[in-house]
Write a protein that holds these residues in place. Structure first.
Motif, PDB file in Angstrom:
ATOM      1  N   UNK A  68      44.152  68.772  35.813  1.00 36.63           N
ATOM      2  CA  UNK A  68      43.504  67.902  36.796  1.00 36.63           C
ATOM      3  C   UNK A  68      41.985  67.978  36.673  1.00 36.63           C
ATOM      4  N   UNK A  69      41.470  69.166  36.333  1.00 34.70           N
ATOM      5  CA  UNK A  69      40.026  69.307  36.137  1.00 34.70           C
ATOM      6  C   UNK A  69      39.556  68.464  34.957  1.00 34.70           C
ATOM      7  N   UNK A  70      40.357  68.427  33.891  1.00 36.76           N
ATOM      8  CA  UNK A  70      40.013  67.592  32.735  1.00 36.76           C
ATOM      9  C   UNK A  70      40.026  66.125  33.122  1.00 36.76           C
ATOM     10  N   UNK A  71      41.007  65.726  33.904  1.00 38.06           N
ATOM     11  CA  UNK A  71      41.060  64.329  34.374  1.00 38.06           C
ATOM     12  C   UNK A  71      39.807  63.990  35.178  1.00 38.06           C
ATOM     13  N   UNK A  93      32.661  61.044  33.279  1.00 42.69           N
ATOM     14  CA  UNK A  93      31.876  60.483  32.170  1.00 42.69           C
ATOM     15  C   UNK A  93      32.070  58.974  32.039  1.00 42.69           C
ATOM     16  N   UNK A  94      32.913  58.403  32.919  1.00 43.91           N
ATOM     17  CA  UNK A  94      33.103  56.959  32.908  1.00 43.91           C
ATOM     18  C   UNK A  94      34.351  56.485  32.202  1.00 43.91           C
ATOM     19  N   UNK A  95      35.265  57.418  31.883  1.00 48.47           N
ATOM     20  CA  UNK A  95      36.500  57.055  31.203  1.00 48.47           C
ATOM     21  C   UNK A  95      37.637  56.836  32.201  1.00 48.47           C
ATOM     22  N   UNK A  96      38.709  56.253  31.678  1.00 49.39           N
ATOM     23  CA  UNK A  96      39.920  56.051  32.457  1.00 49.39           C
ATOM     24  C   UNK A  96      41.003  56.976  31.907  1.00 49.39           C
ATOM     25  N   UNK A  97      41.306  58.089  32.600  1.00 44.72           N
ATOM     26  CA  UNK A  97      42.286  59.046  32.073  1.00 44.72           C
ATOM     27  C   UNK A  97      43.703  58.496  31.987  1.00 44.72           C
ATOM     28  N   UNK A 135      45.215  56.122  25.184  1.00 44.40           N
ATOM     29  CA  UNK A 135      44.679  57.156  24.311  1.00 44.40           C
ATOM     30  C   UNK A 135      44.351  58.456  25.021  1.00 44.40           C
ATOM     31  N   UNK A 136      44.274  58.435  26.353  1.00 50.87           N
ATOM     32  CA  UNK A 136      43.868  59.623  27.099  1.00 50.87           C
ATOM     33  C   UNK A 136      44.980  60.195  27.986  1.00 50.87           C
ATOM     34  N   UNK A 137      46.127  59.571  28.003  1.00 47.84           N
ATOM     35  CA  UNK A 137      47.194  60.025  28.910  1.00 47.84           C
ATOM     36  C   UNK A 137      47.534  61.495  28.680  1.00 47.84           C
ATOM     37  N   UNK A 138      47.634  61.901  27.428  1.00 49.20           N
ATOM     38  CA  UNK A 138      48.020  63.288  27.123  1.00 49.20           C
ATOM     39  C   UNK A 138      46.829  64.212  26.885  1.00 49.20           C
ATOM     40  N   UNK A 139      45.611  63.672  27.017  1.00 44.04           N
ATOM     41  CA  UNK A 139      44.430  64.476  26.730  1.00 44.04           C
ATOM     42  C   UNK A 139      44.283  65.688  27.655  1.00 44.04           C
TER      43      UNK A 139
END
Length: 209
Positions: free
Chosen positions: A27-30, A36-40, A44-48
């Motif tokens: 959750x902290x990564x999300x 930074x302006x991204x959409x988790x 491409x970021x779902x599993x990041x």
């Protein structure tokens, strides 16, 4: 040297209280991705968040390892050998404790045995243990030397680290390729400059040709 090492050896967590759960780390990564302006939630970021939490557990595994355990097994059947042992070019990746960006470099270690030697792979593992923690290069240099001195009790230890700090290359002053050199000497290396010079000479000899 003990005052430098005590906060770092056997350190299992970085702050008060219990270690956060894997879900809390993700959750902290999300949160950072949103900051930074991204959409988790994009493809491409779902599993990041899961990948980052897993990577951090690996990259910072040094908090769960004790250098004294790695150095605990020594060999006394050395046929009377009592001269300098040097291991050069131990490559490592660490992370700056100020910006949490990479430090990439190599360590050189020398010691003067006092009746026993340690397997060369153990020296490299000690470097990894301290590298796999949030670091400053100065502290890491002292920690490596201190752990070898305290565990093996040799006549002296020499450690030199040369590294590039991504906090200088990727941000701020943005000086790519600048390297920082640090060194620490204990025992005979600290007391006798000729031993320091022998150590330096052996390091330079390996770079010729």
């Amino acid at each position: 040297m003990d005052a430098i090492l005590k906060p770092f050896i056997n350190q299992q967590q970085t702050g008060p209280g219990e270690r956060p759960s894997k879900a809390e780390a993700e959750n902290a990564v999300r949160t950072l991705l949103r900051w930074i302006g991204e959409n988790p939630d994009r493809e491409g970021l779902i599993d990041t968040p899961e990948r980052v939490a897993k990577a951090y557990r690996e990259m910072f595994s040094g908090y769960e390892r004790d250098p004294a355990e790695e150095l605990g097994r020594t060999f006394e059947e050395v046929a009377g050998f009592d001269d300098m042992v040097v291991e050069r070019d131990i490559h490592f990746h660490s992370h700056c404790e100020h910006h949490m960006v990479p430090i990439i470099g190599k360590a050189h270690i020398g010691y003067l045995p006092d009746g026993k030697v340690v397997g060369l792979s153990k020296l490299a593992r000690v470097v990894d243990i301290f590298a796999q923690r949030l670091q400053t290069q100065e502290a890491m240099t002292a920690q490596i030397a201190g752990s070898i001195q305290d565990t093996l009790n040799p006549r002296g230890v020499a450690v030199m680290i040369e590294a590039e700090h991504m906090c200088m290359a990727m941000r701020g002053i943005r000086k790519h390729g600048a390297t920082t050199l640090t060194s620490t000497f204990t025992g005979a290396f600290k007391d006798h400059v000729e031993e320091q010079m022998r150590f330096m000479t052996l390091l330079r000899a390996g770079t010729r040709g």
